[in-house]
Design an enzyme around this catalytic site. Structure first.
Site, PDB file in Angstrom:
ATOM      1  N   GLU A 281       0.845  -1.188   0.000  1.00 18.95           N
ATOM      2  CA  GLU A 281       0.000   0.000   0.000  1.00 18.95           C
ATOM      3  C   GLU A 281       0.884   1.244   0.000  1.00 18.95           C
ATOM      4  OE1 GLU A 281      -3.448   2.349   2.589  1.00 18.95           O
ATOM      5  OE2 GLU A 281      -2.577   0.473   3.360  1.00 18.95           O
ATOM      6  N   ASN A 340      -4.551   5.116  -2.260  1.00 16.87           N
ATOM      7  CA  ASN A 340      -5.797   5.637  -1.695  1.00 16.87           C
ATOM      8  C   ASN A 340      -6.330   6.781  -2.557  1.00 16.87           C
ATOM      9  OD1 ASN A 340      -6.095   4.367   1.218  1.00 16.87           O
ATOM     10  ND2 ASN A 340      -3.923   4.809   0.914  1.00 16.87           N
ATOM     11  N   GLU A 372      -7.875   2.070  -3.596  1.00 16.48           N
ATOM     12  CA  GLU A 372      -8.504   1.938  -2.285  1.00 16.48           C
ATOM     13  C   GLU A 372      -9.530   3.054  -2.104  1.00 16.48           C
ATOM     14  OE1 GLU A 372      -6.090   1.192   1.038  1.00 16.48           O
ATOM     15  OE2 GLU A 372      -4.948  -0.405   0.056  1.00 16.48           O
ATOM     16  N   ASP A 403     -11.881   0.220   1.666  1.00 13.81           N
ATOM     17  CA  ASP A 403     -11.005   0.509   2.805  1.00 13.81           C
ATOM     18  C   ASP A 403     -11.808   0.771   4.081  1.00 13.81           C
ATOM     19  OD1 ASP A 403      -8.633   0.865   4.087  1.00 13.81           O
ATOM     20  OD2 ASP A 403      -8.204   2.840   3.253  1.00 13.81           O
ATOM     21  N   GLU A 460      -6.221  -4.976   8.458  1.00 17.39           N
ATOM     22  CA  GLU A 460      -5.267  -3.901   8.707  1.00 17.39           C
ATOM     23  C   GLU A 460      -4.890  -3.854  10.184  1.00 17.39           C
ATOM     24  OE1 GLU A 460      -6.100  -0.179   6.050  1.00 17.39           O
ATOM     25  OE2 GLU A 460      -8.020  -0.812   6.901  1.00 17.39           O
TER      26      GLU A 460
END
Length: 515
Positions: A281, A340, A372, A403, A460
């Site tokens: 990520e 993201n 995301e 997410d 996560e």
């Protein structure tokens, strides 16, 4: 906010009329008449004594209409910034000339955007008019209310003898209760919330301008909005100091983005079945020359306020694809890099075209890029440009992750509307899952739902070996967190991946020997 030339002319005209034609002129009439008698005798005395009152009356002095906006004559419902500046300046002048106080309220009505999307613009317009009507019904004789945006209203108070903090707070509470009263539009009851910021002239310097009054009110409203729904905040010097600090940070972070100080760092994600790297990520980090590495929580808001989120996305995507090409050349076997995307970026009608161009430029397939999207974005975007962009990215072949799953309000219907590839389970479900039975039951339910929907899962915030092991046992497909690896620069991924590959190989040999 800048006052236009015509508005400035009106302001100076107001000041001159107050000086030459205000009621104070009558107080000096005896002195003026006596001076005329001394210099010109009885004839001059008669001329002045008769002429001055007549001129004063013709100018509207006796009616009190001295270049002000009468409270009964409200301005148009929706006004622009120049008009706001002019009206605020007039309000301050009226109060100062009368040696009284004034104040301003800004009311931000929350929920109108959602109603416009769900019920249509006509319903939202009806609610906007209703809010303004309700505010005007709560005003005193010399007060004024007008709309200054799609969901924002301004109330300017007429000159008052007592406008301390307690009095204005009571007014703000009345305004809030009036706006938040349930509203029935076309047979549907709507519930709105209102954040309010206010500023009184008594809290400003003695000769403050209308600009200072509206600036203080805007700062108070920003503080109210930042403190959740239905908050009310008054301007204070501490708020002013904090706002100046935010502006300074905003300038600094914009410069940092332009100078390449904000860079993409990467946190590995691994497969629970094989232990292999399943992706990374990309996370923004500010490499500050004095403060070191600054996490995104300390500067993303400033970039958002500066409308720089799209530029940040461009930088992170370019750096991520550059890193992915480098890892491919080193044969590290990183399948995908995930980036993201905020709501503002997903509203860009050219987003998909830009992503295609970037992938072609680096010679990468769409499957190598993960997008995301926050759960709240999925829930709030049943249609429109955001929905079309998400669907187009899925059609292109990009991997879409939902997410922070579990913290928002996305329904199963929304998940079927957008066939995302993977749920990223929020860390609040993961923390202490190996020691908390209730956490375990909640996580099991989420994993079971994802399995029935045919969605992959990634947990996560994994920070311990115990959490990692239990997630593997419960059937979570991928894990990410400090217990696996902390975010690191792209160059550091080379050494980490090689070390991780050796650990996997060693564990496999150990397992085969044990067998």
């Amino acid at each position: 906010m800048r006052v236009t030339l015509s508005a400035q002319a009106r302001i100076w005209k107001t000041r001159l009329q107050h000086l030459l034609l205000g009621p104070q002129l009558l107080a000096f009439l005896p002195a003026i008449v006596l001076a005329a008698f001394w210099t010109g005798g009885e004839i001059a005395l008669l001329i002045v004594a008769l002429t001055v009152p007549v001129l004063f009356a013709l100018s509207g002095g006796f009616s009190g209409a001295v270049a002000t906006v009468p409270a009964a004559e409200q301005p148009m419902d929706l006004v622009d910034r120049a008009t706001v500046a002019s009206l605020t300046e007039q309000s301050m002048l009226r109060a100062q000339n009368a040696k009284l106080q004034t104040g301003a309220f800004l009311i931000e009505v929350e929920g109108l955007d959602g109603i416009a999307r769900q019920m249509g613009e006509d319903a939202a317009s009806a609610l906007r008019e209703l809010c303004l009507s309700r505010l005007r019904n709560l005003l005193r004789r010399d007060d004024m209310a007008l709309r200054v945006g799609d969901s924002r209203y301004l109330v300017l108070l007429g000159p008052s003898l007592r406008l301390d903090l307690e009095a204005m707070l009571q007014m703000g509470s009345r305004f809030q209760m009036g706006v938040e009263e349930p509203a029935d539009i076309n047979g549907t009851t709507h519930y709105l919330s209102a954040a309010i910021g206010f500023c009184g002239s008594s809290r400003l310097p003695r000769n403050a301008t209308g600009r200072e009054l509206i600036d203080g009110t805007q700062a108070a409203l920003a503080e109210a909005i930042a403190n959740g729904p239905s908050a009310i905040r008054a301007w204070s010097e501490s708020i002013g100091a904090e706002r100046r600090a935010r502006k300074a940070l905003q300038t600094e972070v914009e410069r940092a983005l332009a100078n390449g100080q904000i860079q993409a760092w990467f946190q590995p994600q691994i497969c629970t079945s094989t232990g292999a790297i399943s992706g990374v990520e990309a996370l923004a980090r500010w490499l500050h020359p004095e403060r070191g590495v600054v996490p995104p929580g300390q500067f993303l808001r400033s970039l958002e306020e500066a409308n720089q989120m799209e530029r940040l996305s461009e930088v992170i995507v370019q750096q991520s694809l550059t890193a992915l090409r480098g890892w491919d050349n080193a044969r590290l076997g990183v399948p995908r890099v995930s980036v993201n995307f905020a709501t503002s970026e997903l509203r860009n009608p050219r987003l998909v075209e830009r992503i295609k161009w970037e992938l072609d430029r680096f010679g990468l397939t769409p499957q190598r890029l993960g997008i995301e999207v926050l759960e709240t974005v999925i829930a709030d975007a049943p249609d429109g440009i955001v929905a079309r962009n998400i669907e187009a990215l899925l059609d292109l072949g990009c991997h879409v992750d939902l997410d922070d799953f579990g913290t928002g309000h996305a329904s199963i219907t929304a998940l079927r509307r957008f066939p995302v590839n993977r749920l990223k389970i929020d860390r609040s479900f993961v923390t202490r899952v190996d020691r908390d039975e209730e956490q375990r039951r909640m996580l099991t339910a989420v994993l079971s739902m994802a399995d029935r929907l045919g969605l992959e899962t990634l947990a996560e915030g994994v920070e311990s070996v115990g959490e990692h092991a239990l997630l593997s046992q419960l059937g979570c497909d991928h894990v990410q967190g400090f217990g696996i690896a902390r975010p690191m620069p792209g160059d550091a991924i080379y050494d980490w991946a090689k070390t991780h590959a050796k650990r996997i190989a060693s564990a496999q040999r150990l397992g085969s020997n044990t067998g």
